[in-house]
Design a protein around this motif. Structure first.
Motif, short mmCIF file in Angstrom:
data_model
loop_
_atom_site.label_atom_id
_atom_site.label_comp_id
_atom_site.label_asym_id
_atom_site.label_seq_id
_atom_site.Cartn_x
_atom_site.Cartn_y
_atom_site.Cartn_z
N ASN A 24 5.34 22.99 104.77
CA ASN A 24 6.14 21.77 104.45
C ASN A 24 5.95 21.66 103.03
O ASN A 24 6.95 20.95 102.45
CB ASN A 24 5.29 20.47 105.35
N THR A 25 5.27 22.01 102.19
CA THR A 25 4.95 21.85 100.73
C THR A 25 4.98 23.10 99.91
O THR A 25 4.01 24.08 100.29
CB THR A 25 3.88 20.91 100.51
N GLN A 26 5.67 23.31 99.12
CA GLN A 26 5.67 24.38 98.19
C GLN A 26 5.63 24.06 96.90
O GLN A 26 6.26 23.02 96.58
CB GLN A 26 6.84 25.50 98.51
N PHE A 27 5.05 24.79 95.82
CA PHE A 27 4.80 24.38 94.55
C PHE A 27 5.05 25.78 93.76
O PHE A 27 5.03 27.04 94.02
CB PHE A 27 3.58 23.98 93.99
N LEU A 28 5.63 25.50 92.32
CA LEU A 28 5.81 26.65 91.39
C LEU A 28 5.26 25.98 90.18
O LEU A 28 5.81 24.94 89.78
CB LEU A 28 7.02 27.15 91.46
N ILE A 29 4.57 26.94 89.39
CA ILE A 29 4.08 26.54 88.01
C ILE A 29 4.44 27.72 87.04
O ILE A 29 4.07 28.93 87.32
CB ILE A 29 2.66 25.97 88.10
N GLY A 30 4.91 27.42 86.01
CA GLY A 30 5.14 28.49 85.10
C GLY A 30 5.36 28.23 83.52
O GLY A 30 5.34 27.04 83.31
N GLY A 31 4.88 29.36 82.87
CA GLY A 31 5.16 29.02 81.38
C GLY A 31 5.82 30.26 80.70
O GLY A 31 5.93 31.30 81.21
N ALA A 42 7.22 27.47 72.86
CA ALA A 42 6.31 27.50 74.19
C ALA A 42 6.76 26.30 75.21
O ALA A 42 7.29 25.32 74.78
CB ALA A 42 4.78 27.28 73.85
N SER A 43 6.65 26.68 76.25
CA SER A 43 7.33 25.86 77.58
C SER A 43 6.50 26.13 78.77
O SER A 43 5.64 27.04 78.95
CB SER A 43 8.70 26.25 77.73
N LEU A 44 6.66 24.86 79.41
CA LEU A 44 5.69 24.86 80.77
C LEU A 44 6.80 24.23 81.74
O LEU A 44 7.25 23.21 81.43
CB LEU A 44 4.67 23.82 80.71
N HIS A 45 6.95 24.64 82.73
CA HIS A 45 7.80 24.26 83.89
C HIS A 45 7.04 24.08 85.18
O HIS A 45 6.32 25.16 85.56
CB HIS A 45 9.24 24.83 83.91
N PHE A 46 7.49 23.22 86.18
CA PHE A 46 7.02 23.29 87.29
C PHE A 46 7.95 22.59 88.42
O PHE A 46 8.90 21.87 88.17
CB PHE A 46 5.61 22.41 87.37
N ASN A 47 7.77 22.78 89.76
CA ASN A 47 8.35 22.01 90.65
C ASN A 47 7.66 21.97 92.02
O ASN A 47 7.03 23.02 92.32
CB ASN A 47 10.11 22.77 90.91
N ILE A 48 7.82 20.97 92.87
CA ILE A 48 7.16 20.72 94.09
C ILE A 48 8.20 20.26 94.99
O ILE A 48 9.27 19.30 94.97
CB ILE A 48 6.03 19.69 93.72
N ASN A 49 8.18 21.09 96.33
CA ASN A 49 9.18 20.58 97.28
C ASN A 49 8.34 20.44 98.47
O ASN A 49 7.46 21.21 98.89
CB ASN A 49 10.05 22.01 97.49
N HIS A 50 8.82 19.18 99.07
CA HIS A 50 7.95 18.82 100.32
C HIS A 50 9.18 18.53 101.44
O HIS A 50 9.98 17.58 101.03
CB HIS A 50 7.02 17.64 100.04
N THR A 51 8.78 18.72 102.45
CA THR A 51 9.75 18.28 103.85
C THR A 51 8.47 17.76 104.91
O THR A 51 7.87 18.31 105.04
CB THR A 51 10.50 19.43 104.21
N SER A 52 8.75 16.65 105.31
CA SER A 52 8.21 15.98 106.39
C SER A 52 8.14 16.76 107.58
O SER A 52 9.21 17.47 107.89
CB SER A 52 8.60 14.68 106.68
N THR A 53 6.95 16.59 108.25
CA THR A 53 7.10 17.35 109.76
C THR A 53 8.23 17.10 110.41
O THR A 53 8.75 18.22 111.17
CB THR A 53 5.85 17.00 110.44
N ASP A 54 8.71 16.09 110.70
CA ASP A 54 9.77 15.42 111.33
C ASP A 54 11.34 15.89 110.74
O ASP A 54 12.37 15.71 111.38
CB ASP A 54 9.95 14.32 111.77
N LYS A 55 11.22 16.61 109.41
CA LYS A 55 12.58 17.17 108.71
C LYS A 55 13.18 15.81 108.33
O LYS A 55 14.64 16.18 107.76
CB LYS A 55 13.41 18.01 109.85
N ARG A 56 13.05 14.68 108.59
CA ARG A 56 13.76 13.34 108.10
C ARG A 56 13.92 13.17 106.44
O ARG A 56 14.73 12.64 106.05
CB ARG A 56 13.39 12.30 108.93
N GLY A 77 9.97 19.67 86.60
CA GLY A 77 9.84 19.14 85.16
C GLY A 77 9.84 20.31 84.32
O GLY A 77 9.46 21.45 84.59
N MET A 78 9.79 19.85 83.00
CA MET A 78 9.69 20.95 82.04
C MET A 78 9.25 20.11 80.72
O MET A 78 9.85 19.28 80.27
CB MET A 78 11.12 21.53 81.82
#
Length: 740
Positions: A79-86, A104-118, A125-126
């Protein structure tokens, strides 16, 4: 990284001195060492004529280096995935000296989906911080200084005498010892923060609400110092420094509501949305002069004389839009959209405009008759569209009467001056766009082909309209009064040449054939564009004197006197082509064999462009400027046939003739080229080697840009078309990538 394009050499000292002497002889002048004398030639009589400096190599002949490193970590649950990079990037320059730009840079993203997919959420961010210490100037503009100019004195310090003589001789305040520019220190520290949030919620099975929100802030602090070492000691000038800080912020909110209904092979989608955007920016600048010590240059408070300015801008944009998309039997598609846009860049009565579009498509490959008659056709689509789009990219507050401060005083008080001419009547630029296309796939899409024809019209383009100089202003923002048409063909072809277990090869080819035409221009003959445009011709028209080459008897450039009145004026201008590319495109090849991957891209362009003769019109051969060695092919005596006229050192008939080059077609030539733009080679190490080190994948790669240019163009580069601008650099990058 180093230079690319054709290599054009400059004259060495021996050739340069011979050119100068020949120029004075052609003018009937005796070379003199006396200032003010018509034959004054300090570079021949006062300077060492055996001294030689290859300024092109000295100023732009170094090799630039780049370092790039990136790392990312990702993970999560169902349900939840993340990525952090530099990342870190540093590059130097081809100019001499220790200059670099590091980021120099830093970036991330968070992806979340509820259990019922609604419900779903995507937050990214960067943040990037850039420390730029590259030179402020393009030193290529100084490579045409005399090759025997003295740059250092006997003690190893910068020499100024020769540059000072050049300045007094030519009256050009841009003449200096170019190495002094490397003594000026420039620093720009930039911080960029970017964030975006995308929310989606399924209210009912067929109705979805989405909201996209973004925020960006960009801050910059700049400083430049001009120490004693960068200043001619004979000028009486003292050290100076400049400081500037800017802060730009923007945010955008875009809510949408979409209804979708699917019935069998039919699909209906209705979208309603709104956009609201806000941008603000402020900048403050301070300039300090007459410093009495280089040690104080980083302090504006220590400057005896301080001037300052500040500015603030705000831009607001909003739009309401809707779209209806209907697909019938997975074969017929209809798309209708409409929007109403508002922008703060227009006066209140012109702030809003309406736009719309309609498009339709037919997937005829799904028709049973087509499948039966053309079994080799795996995909076929016919599409067309018509719509109106708008443009407000003209800058802020151009409809207002703007004033700026000046250091000049009146009765002891600082004054103001009008910054630009205002125009409250301009409005949204509206472009009408018509397009039709055919898309085909053959042999299970092993071959894909598409051809599109577009026809765009605009009758109110936003431009800086040129004004007569007696108005006191050079231009004013207004809607272009002419009707302009842009048409063309765009074609692509993709082929899967081989597709086997260990070897694959695909090729992608694209080409565009554009045309530009001025259809109407009320009052053209009495406007400031009378000599530039012609009805029925391109806006990039070559409407100029007809260059008839070098007269074999007199040795000077000649031009056709069209009306036979004995004078060369705009009445003698003739239409002689245009600068629009006839066609342009590229070819991309991707090959893989086992663990090896190779890709390379060629770009090509058929065009007319500015040749090296354009530079000669500003810097005539024979003057106290160095020249490309192409000028050696010049006229020397009656009967000679040559592309370059006789050398001249002063304001002679030959000078008048070469000055007319700017107003003729003689400065243009074929600037077509084929360039190997990108090459990439990589190798994936075998998994059996990596498994013992717990490495999932390891790739070694080599990438290169601008490796080869094939052209008959005479000049520095067919893309930049300017001998005194740094051409595109050839770059080669090697690296290694790990995945754990």
């Amino acid at each position: 990284m180093s230079h690319t394009g054709r290599s054009v050499n400059l004259l060495n000292t021996q050739q340069y001195v011979a050119m100068r002497k020949e120029a004075f002889a052609n003018d009937g002048l005796t070379v003199s060492s006396t200032p003010g004398d018509p034959g004054f030639a300090p570079d021949i009589t006062l300077w060492d004529t055996d001294r030689y400096t290859d300024l092109k190599k000295l100023l732009t002949g170094n090799t630039a280096h780049a370092t790039d490193a990136q790392a990312t970590v990702s993970g999560g649950t169902a349900n939840t995935q993340f990525l952090i990079g530099g990342g870190y990037h540093r590059e130097t320059t081809v100019y001499p000296g220790d200059f670099a730009d590091a980021r120099a840079s830093l970036h991330f993203n968070i992806n979340h989906t509820s259990t019922d997919k609604r419900f779903s959420l995507l937050f990214s961010g960067m943040y990037a911080n850039d420390n730029n210490r590259l030179p402020r100037y393009d030193l290529t503009r100084y490579i045409n200084l005399p090759p025997n100019i003295r740059l250092y004195d006997s003690s190893g310090k910068l020499a100024w005498e020769d540059a000072g003589i050049l300045y007094s001789t030519l009256g050009n305040n841009d003449i200096l010892n170019p190495l002094s520019l490397l003594q000026e220190k420039y620093k720009s520290v930039n911080a960029n923060l970017l964030g975006n949030l995308l929310l989606s919620y399924k209210i009912v099975p067929n109705l979805v609400f989405r909201a996209s929100m973004g925020y960006n802030t960009f801050r910059s602090d700049e400083s430049t110092t001009r120490p004693t070492a960068a200043i001619d000691p004979n000028s009486g000038e003292l050290p100076s420094a400049g400081f500037a800080a800017s802060d730009n912020q923007s945010w955008i909110i875009e809510p949408q509501l979409e209804y979708t209904r699917v019935t069998g092979k039919d699909r209906l989608s209705i979208l309603l949305g709104n956009t609201y955007q806000d941008k603000t920016g402020s900048i403050s600048a301070m300039y300090g002069s007459n410093y009495n010590s280089d040690l104080l240059l980083n302090s504006i408070a220590a400057a005896p004389v301080i001037t300052a300015s500040n500015d603030f801008v705000q831009y607001r944009y909003t739009a309401f839009f809707g779209r209806i998309n209907y697909q019938l039997h997975d074969k017929y598609i209809l798309n209708i959209s409409a929007r109403r846009d508002g922008s703060s860049r227009f006066a209140s009565e012109n702030r809003w405009a309406n736009f719309g579009a309609v498009g339709a498509a037919w997937l005829f490959s799904s028709e049973p008759a087509v499948k039966r008659l053309l079994p080799f056709l795996s995909f076929g689509k016919l599409r067309g569209s018509y719509g109106q789009t708008g443009n407000d990219q003209i800058g802020d507050y151009k409809f207002l009467n703007l004033w700026s401060n000046t250091t000049n005083t009146y009765n002891g008080l600082p004054g103001l001056y009008p910054k630009a001419l205002y125009n409250p009547d301009y409005h949204w630029e509206i472009n009408q766009k018509l397009e039709g296309a055919l898309e085909l796939g053959f042999l299970n899409d092993a071959v894909l082909f598409s051809a599109a024809y577009y026809h765009n019209r605009s009758s109110n383009q936003l431009i800086s309209y040129s004004l007569p100089t007696q108005t006191g202003f050079f231009n004013v923002v207004r809607n272009f009064p002419g009707l302009v048409s842009n048409t063309g063909w765009e074609m692509t072809l993709t082929t899967h040449n081989f597709h086997q277990k260990n070897f694959t090869w695909t090729t992608a080819f694209n080409i565009t054939l554009p045309k530009n035409k001025l259809l109407a221009f009320p009052g053209l003959s009495t406007s400031s564009y009378a000599s530039r445009y012609v009805i029925g011709q391109s806006l990039n028209l070559i409407n100029a004197l007809k260059h008839t080459g070098v007269d074999p008897q007199t040795g000077v450039y000649t031009y056709e006197d069209k009306n036979k009145d004995g004078q060369l004026t705009t009445d003698d201008y003739q239409v002689q082509g245009n600068l629009d590319p006839k066609f342009y495109g590229g070819v991309q090849n991707n090959l893989s064999y086992g663990a090896f991957e190779l890709s390379f891209f060629f770009e090509f362009r058929k065009q007319t462009g500015l040749s090296y003769l354009n530079q000669l019109a500003f810097y005539p051969p024979g003057w106290i400027y160095n020249q490309p060695d192409l000028v050696l092919n010049r006229w020397q005596q009656p009967g000679n046939v040559a592309p370059v006229q006789q050398y001249t050192a002063g304001y002679t008939n030959a000078y008048i003739a070469i000055s007319q080059l700017r107003n003729s077609d003689g400065i243009y030539m074929d600037a077509s080229f084929i360039r190997l733009k990108n090459v990439a080679l990589s190798y994936h190490l075998p998994e059996s080697w990596l498994r013992r080190y717990h490495v999932r994948n390891c790739r070694i790669y080599l990438q290169a840009q601008n490796l080869l240019t094939i052209t008959n163009y005479k000049g520095s580069d067919p893309e930049t078309q300017n001998f005194y601008i740094l051409p595109p650099l050839r770059s080669i990058v090697g690296g290694i990538q790990f995945n754990f």
